[in-house]
Design a protein around this motif. Sequence first.
Motif, PDB file in Angstrom:
ATOM      1  N   ASP A 130     -66.992  11.039  31.540  1.00  0.00           N
ATOM      2  CA  ASP A 130     -66.712  10.385  30.260  1.00  0.00           C
ATOM      3  C   ASP A 130     -65.722   9.251  30.535  1.00  0.00           C
ATOM      4  O   ASP A 130     -64.623   9.512  31.021  1.00  0.00           O
ATOM      5  N   PRO A 131     -66.109   7.999  30.287  1.00  0.00           N
ATOM      6  CA  PRO A 131     -65.236   6.880  30.689  1.00  0.00           C
ATOM      7  C   PRO A 131     -63.847   6.919  30.080  1.00  0.00           C
ATOM      8  O   PRO A 131     -62.866   6.634  30.765  1.00  0.00           O
ATOM      9  N   MET A 132     -63.749   7.283  28.789  1.00  0.00           N
ATOM     10  CA  MET A 132     -62.481   7.149  28.080  1.00  0.00           C
ATOM     11  C   MET A 132     -61.976   8.495  27.569  1.00  0.00           C
ATOM     12  O   MET A 132     -62.654   9.161  26.775  1.00  0.00           O
ATOM     13  N   LEU A 133     -60.813   8.899  28.025  1.00  0.00           N
ATOM     14  CA  LEU A 133     -60.146  10.090  27.491  1.00  0.00           C
ATOM     15  C   LEU A 133     -59.131   9.593  26.475  1.00  0.00           C
ATOM     16  O   LEU A 133     -58.006   9.241  26.823  1.00  0.00           O
ATOM     17  N   ALA A 134     -59.558   9.536  25.215  1.00  0.00           N
ATOM     18  CA  ALA A 134     -58.715   8.967  24.159  1.00  0.00           C
ATOM     19  C   ALA A 134     -57.963  10.084  23.425  1.00  0.00           C
ATOM     20  O   ALA A 134     -56.878  10.480  23.837  1.00  0.00           O
ATOM     21  N   THR A 135     -58.550  10.637  22.366  1.00  0.00           N
ATOM     22  CA  THR A 135     -57.897  11.736  21.646  1.00  0.00           C
ATOM     23  C   THR A 135     -58.041  13.054  22.397  1.00  0.00           C
ATOM     24  O   THR A 135     -57.261  13.980  22.187  1.00  0.00           O
ATOM     25  N   GLY A 136     -59.058  13.139  23.241  1.00  0.00           N
ATOM     26  CA  GLY A 136     -59.307  14.365  23.990  1.00  0.00           C
ATOM     27  C   GLY A 136     -60.277  15.316  23.328  1.00  0.00           C
ATOM     28  O   GLY A 136     -60.728  16.281  23.939  1.00  0.00           O
ATOM     29  N   GLY A 137     -60.632  15.049  22.069  1.00  0.00           N
ATOM     30  CA  GLY A 137     -61.486  15.974  21.317  1.00  0.00           C
ATOM     31  C   GLY A 137     -62.845  16.193  21.946  1.00  0.00           C
ATOM     32  O   GLY A 137     -63.300  17.330  22.109  1.00  0.00           O
ATOM     33  N   SER A 138     -63.515  15.100  22.318  1.00  0.00           N
ATOM     34  CA  SER A 138     -64.857  15.220  22.899  1.00  0.00           C
ATOM     35  C   SER A 138     -64.815  15.937  24.237  1.00  0.00           C
ATOM     36  O   SER A 138     -65.672  16.778  24.535  1.00  0.00           O
ATOM     37  N   ASP A 153     -65.734  26.483  37.381  1.00  0.00           N
ATOM     38  CA  ASP A 153     -64.640  25.536  37.203  1.00  0.00           C
ATOM     39  C   ASP A 153     -65.227  24.183  36.822  1.00  0.00           C
ATOM     40  O   ASP A 153     -66.376  23.884  37.137  1.00  0.00           O
ATOM     41  N   VAL A 154     -64.431  23.403  36.134  1.00  0.00           N
ATOM     42  CA  VAL A 154     -64.900  22.136  35.581  1.00  0.00           C
ATOM     43  C   VAL A 154     -63.943  21.026  36.000  1.00  0.00           C
ATOM     44  O   VAL A 154     -62.727  21.168  35.891  1.00  0.00           O
ATOM     45  N   THR A 155     -64.521  19.930  36.492  1.00  0.00           N
ATOM     46  CA  THR A 155     -63.747  18.730  36.798  1.00  0.00           C
ATOM     47  C   THR A 155     -64.240  17.609  35.894  1.00  0.00           C
ATOM     48  O   THR A 155     -65.445  17.327  35.851  1.00  0.00           O
ATOM     49  N   ALA A 156     -63.337  17.008  35.139  1.00  0.00           N
ATOM     50  CA  ALA A 156     -63.669  15.867  34.292  1.00  0.00           C
ATOM     51  C   ALA A 156     -63.229  14.595  35.005  1.00  0.00           C
ATOM     52  O   ALA A 156     -62.102  14.523  35.505  1.00  0.00           O
ATOM     53  N   VAL A 157     -64.126  13.621  35.059  1.00  0.00           N
ATOM     54  CA  VAL A 157     -63.803  12.347  35.690  1.00  0.00           C
ATOM     55  C   VAL A 157     -63.846  11.266  34.613  1.00  0.00           C
ATOM     56  O   VAL A 157     -64.867  11.080  33.962  1.00  0.00           O
TER      57      VAL A 157
END
Length: 210
Positions: A130-138, A153-157
């Motif tokens: 997900d390109p943008m970690l803004a509010t974090g909700g999504s 385990d989960v890695t978010a990029v």
Amino acid sequence: MRVHVADHPLITHKLTVLRDQDTPSPVFRSLVSELMTLLAYEGTRNVRVEPVDIVTPVAPTTGVRIAEPRPLIVPILRAGLGMLEGMTTLLPSAEVGFLGMARDEETLEPTTYAERLPDDLTDRQCFVLDPMLATGGSLIAAIDYLLARGAEDVTAVCILAAPEGLRAVEEAMADRDVTVVVGAVDDHLNEHGFIVPGLGDAGDRLYGTV
């Protein structure tokens, strides 16, 4: 939860061009893919491997290969699609699933409108794009979705993050096996929930719908 900011001059250089409002969509798409490959290098540092015996032209030896079950890459539609090629370039043996999420621009809350994922993710390593970690909700909703299906385990990029979004994810995932890899942490969110200075709407800029 772990947070890793990929502080590298090449990442900063490419981010600078990406942020420029005059950068055209074709260049923007190319840069996102290049950035993703650099970020994926950091994000896959703990990818699971297993030993494998091979024979080189000189002698037998033991190396490693990506372990089973294969990792699952999950771009969040639509902007996450722009990151997929860069990730699969580095991890071609991974499977790919899709998760469609949209943010209500008034409430800033995420809604899920599509998914194409295996029903059982037991013992799977998952990489969320997900390109943008803004509010974090999504991102929180996406990670919860994967963990609920048994992901190990989960890695978010993410290309960019806002401090508010990082704090929200850290609070929600405090005791979970989650890693967040970002190219940079920006200053703040504005009243519309956009990252400042940011780069605008990543999806619009990727696909020329500004």
